[in-house]
Design a protein around this motif. Structure first.
Motif, PDB file in Angstrom:
ATOM      1  N   GLN A  79     -27.111 -73.338  44.835  1.00 10.78           N
ATOM      2  CA  GLN A  79     -26.858 -73.969  46.207  1.00 10.78           C
ATOM      3  C   GLN A  79     -28.174 -74.539  46.542  1.00 10.78           C
ATOM      4  OE1 GLN A  79     -24.338 -73.979  47.716  1.00 10.78           O
ATOM      5  NE2 GLN A  79     -23.502 -72.050  48.521  1.00 10.78           N
ATOM      6  N   MET A  80     -29.378 -74.069  46.015  1.00  7.19           N
ATOM      7  CA  MET A  80     -30.441 -74.635  46.691  1.00  7.19           C
ATOM      8  C   MET A  80     -30.498 -76.451  46.088  1.00  7.19           C
ATOM      9  SD  MET A  80     -32.586 -73.479  48.851  1.00  7.19           S
ATOM     10  CE  MET A  80     -33.895 -74.707  48.617  1.00  7.19           C
ATOM     11  N   ASP A  81     -30.075 -76.437  44.779  1.00  3.90           N
ATOM     12  CA  ASP A  81     -29.839 -77.757  44.157  1.00  3.90           C
ATOM     13  C   ASP A  81     -29.009 -78.806  45.154  1.00  3.90           C
ATOM     14  OD1 ASP A  81     -31.342 -77.197  42.174  1.00  3.90           O
ATOM     15  OD2 ASP A  81     -29.680 -76.710  40.923  1.00  3.90           O
ATOM     16  N   CYS A  85     -30.165 -81.926  47.115  1.00  3.56           N
ATOM     17  CA  CYS A  85     -29.624 -83.176  47.280  1.00  3.56           C
ATOM     18  C   CYS A  85     -28.933 -83.583  48.683  1.00  3.56           C
ATOM     19  CB  CYS A  85     -28.292 -83.036  46.176  1.00  3.56           C
ATOM     20  SG  CYS A  85     -27.323 -84.409  46.139  1.00  3.56           S
ATOM     21  N   MET A  86     -28.526 -82.814  49.339  1.00  2.86           N
ATOM     22  CA  MET A  86     -27.972 -83.116  50.659  1.00  2.86           C
ATOM     23  C   MET A  86     -29.225 -83.540  51.514  1.00  2.86           C
ATOM     24  SD  MET A  86     -24.516 -82.833  50.991  1.00  2.86           S
ATOM     25  CE  MET A  86     -24.540 -82.765  52.931  1.00  2.86           C
ATOM     26  N   ASP A  97     -31.389 -74.432  54.348  1.00  5.90           N
ATOM     27  CA  ASP A  97     -31.291 -73.559  53.282  1.00  5.90           C
ATOM     28  C   ASP A  97     -30.261 -72.417  53.198  1.00  5.90           C
ATOM     29  OD1 ASP A  97     -33.721 -74.610  52.177  1.00  5.90           O
ATOM     30  OD2 ASP A  97     -35.066 -72.981  52.669  1.00  5.90           O
ATOM     31  N   PRO A  98     -29.688 -72.397  52.097  1.00 12.33           N
ATOM     32  CA  PRO A  98     -28.697 -70.923  52.071  1.00 12.33           C
ATOM     33  C   PRO A  98     -29.349 -69.743  52.560  1.00 12.33           C
ATOM     34  CG  PRO A  98     -29.412 -71.582  49.741  1.00 12.33           C
ATOM     35  CD  PRO A  98     -30.071 -72.552  50.923  1.00 12.33           C
ATOM     36  N   LYS A  99     -28.524 -68.985  52.930  1.00  8.84           N
ATOM     37  CA  LYS A  99     -28.797 -67.320  53.143  1.00  8.84           C
ATOM     38  C   LYS A  99     -29.246 -66.926  51.620  1.00  8.84           C
ATOM     39  CE  LYS A  99     -25.234 -66.919  56.577  1.00  8.84           C
ATOM     40  NZ  LYS A  99     -24.048 -65.932  56.932  1.00  8.84           N
ATOM     41  N   LEU A 100     -30.069 -65.597  51.679  1.00 15.32           N
ATOM     42  CA  LEU A 100     -30.510 -64.981  50.580  1.00 15.32           C
ATOM     43  C   LEU A 100     -29.260 -64.668  49.644  1.00 15.32           C
ATOM     44  CD1 LEU A 100     -33.191 -62.558  51.935  1.00 15.32           C
ATOM     45  CD2 LEU A 100     -33.557 -64.978  50.892  1.00 15.32           C
ATOM     46  N   SER A 101     -28.277 -64.477  50.293  1.00 18.47           N
ATOM     47  CA  SER A 101     -27.029 -64.217  49.447  1.00 18.47           C
ATOM     48  C   SER A 101     -26.595 -65.233  48.494  1.00 18.47           C
ATOM     49  CB  SER A 101     -25.900 -63.613  50.209  1.00 18.47           C
ATOM     50  OG  SER A 101     -25.478 -64.779  51.090  1.00 18.47           O
ATOM     51  N   LYS A 108     -26.045 -72.751  61.231  1.00 21.69           N
ATOM     52  CA  LYS A 108     -27.081 -74.005  61.345  1.00 21.69           C
ATOM     53  C   LYS A 108     -26.334 -75.224  60.868  1.00 21.69           C
ATOM     54  CE  LYS A 108     -31.005 -70.806  60.344  1.00 21.69           C
ATOM     55  NZ  LYS A 108     -32.343 -70.821  59.679  1.00 21.69           N
ATOM     56  N   ILE A 109     -25.617 -75.170  59.902  1.00 18.47           N
ATOM     57  CA  ILE A 109     -24.834 -76.833  59.536  1.00 18.47           C
ATOM     58  C   ILE A 109     -24.091 -76.914  60.719  1.00 18.47           C
ATOM     59  CG2 ILE A 109     -23.038 -77.420  58.018  1.00 18.47           C
ATOM     60  CD1 ILE A 109     -23.804 -75.497  55.770  1.00 18.47           C
ATOM     61  N   ASN A 110     -23.401 -76.247  61.303  1.00 17.40           N
ATOM     62  CA  ASN A 110     -22.751 -76.668  62.470  1.00 17.40           C
ATOM     63  C   ASN A 110     -23.295 -77.359  63.683  1.00 17.40           C
ATOM     64  OD1 ASN A 110     -20.172 -76.228  61.314  1.00 17.40           O
ATOM     65  ND2 ASN A 110     -20.127 -74.389  62.299  1.00 17.40           N
ATOM     66  N   GLU A 111     -24.632 -77.079  63.534  1.00 16.53           N
ATOM     67  CA  GLU A 111     -25.534 -77.617  64.588  1.00 16.53           C
ATOM     68  C   GLU A 111     -26.267 -79.354  64.136  1.00 16.53           C
ATOM     69  OE1 GLU A 111     -26.195 -76.854  67.855  1.00 16.53           O
ATOM     70  OE2 GLU A 111     -24.801 -75.287  67.226  1.00 16.53           O
ATOM     71  N   LEU A 112     -25.907 -79.445  63.115  1.00 16.03           N
ATOM     72  CA  LEU A 112     -26.588 -80.789  62.394  1.00 16.03           C
ATOM     73  C   LEU A 112     -25.870 -82.045  62.933  1.00 16.03           C
ATOM     74  CD1 LEU A 112     -26.404 -79.916  58.404  1.00 16.03           C
ATOM     75  CD2 LEU A 112     -28.373 -80.196  60.000  1.00 16.03           C
ATOM     76  N   GLU A 113     -26.673 -83.059  63.162  1.00 18.03           N
ATOM     77  CA  GLU A 113     -25.684 -84.337  63.706  1.00 18.03           C
ATOM     78  C   GLU A 113     -25.196 -84.700  62.403  1.00 18.03           C
ATOM     79  OE1 GLU A 113     -27.337 -88.671  65.528  1.00 18.03           O
ATOM     80  OE2 GLU A 113     -28.739 -87.309  64.536  1.00 18.03           O
ATOM     81  N   ASP A 114     -24.133 -85.318  62.844  1.00 16.41           N
ATOM     82  CA  ASP A 114     -23.142 -86.138  61.872  1.00 16.41           C
ATOM     83  C   ASP A 114     -22.876 -87.651  62.369  1.00 16.41           C
ATOM     84  OD1 ASP A 114     -21.073 -87.036  60.197  1.00 16.41           O
ATOM     85  OD2 ASP A 114     -19.554 -85.999  60.934  1.00 16.41           O
TER      86      ASP A 114
END
Length: 217
Positions: A79-81, A85-86, A97-101, A108-114
């Motif tokens: 997931q970090m890879d 890349c993103m 970053d992904p969660k520790l899981s 957080k992703i849903n707050e990103l600008e598209d």
């Protein structure tokens, strides 16, 4: 800066093409933001059914989540890879970053600008630049308990209805897989994910979903 709330459903449509198709030859669109077509690509497989699980063949101790520590570490690294890349090629320099899981952080992703309004920040990046990394990460997700996932999604669907989203559908079980609920008719949507009622319900019910299911229905 004006933010555009990205679509979990768009992300799952891409997962259908990138990750689930080789296994099930699936249709697209399960109900994350009220968008649920045939709801097959969002399945939570029963234990032992995931072909890409990283298993501890050396008899290593299992953790409480049902997967080996080694397998969860591999999932997180993959997931970090994808995240790197993103940020570098996918057009989302602030991708979290992904969660520790190892699961993606949808809050957080849903707050990103598209930038283009096409949902590319949830679909493997600009022009699918990170599709391979996304595939790799999904293949390494530790196996899940489908019954527990189903019960979690059922509690979430019930909660959503109790908080005013009356059309929100229950998940189903099929061939040992938990298939998410949500939007009952994607061709003629009856659930508005942008409504204040939906957003308030989503916030009130988010803790009903097990880790890794927050992007599923």
């Amino acid at each position: 800066m004006t933010h555009h709330t990205t679509s979990r459903a768009a992300f799952r449509r891409t997962l259908a093409a990138l990750a689930a198709l080789p296994v099930l030859a699936l249709a697209v669109g399960c109900g994350g933001d009220g968008d649920s077509a045939t709801r097959v690509e969002g399945v939570a497989s029963a234990p032992g059914e995931r072909t890409g699980d990283a298993k501890d063949s050396g008899g290593g101790a299992k953790d409480s989540g049902g997967g080996s520590a080694k397998g969860k570490s591999a999932f997180y690294d993959a997931q970090m890879d994808y995240v790197r890349c993103m940020r570098a090629k996918g057009g989302a320099k602030d991708f979290p970053d992904p969660k520790l899981s190892g699961h993606l952080d949808w809050d957080k992703i849903n707050e990103l600008e598209d930038p283009t309004g096409t949902g590319e920040v949830t679909k493997g990046g600009k022009d699918g630049a990170c599709a391979d990394e996304l595939r790799n990460a999904m293949a390494l997700e530790p196996e899940r308990d489908a019954q527990k996932d189903y019960e979690s999604m059922l509690a979430h669907a019930t909660c959503m209805r109790d908080h005013g989203v009356s059309e929100f559908q229950n998940p189903t079980m099929s061939a040992g897989n938990a298939i998410p609920g949500g939007e009952p008719d994607p061709t003629n949507p009856r659930v508005d994910p942008e409504s204040s009622v939906y957003k308030q319900a989503r916030e009130a019910c988010k803790d009903k979903l097990l880790d890794g299911l927050d992007g599923m229905q």
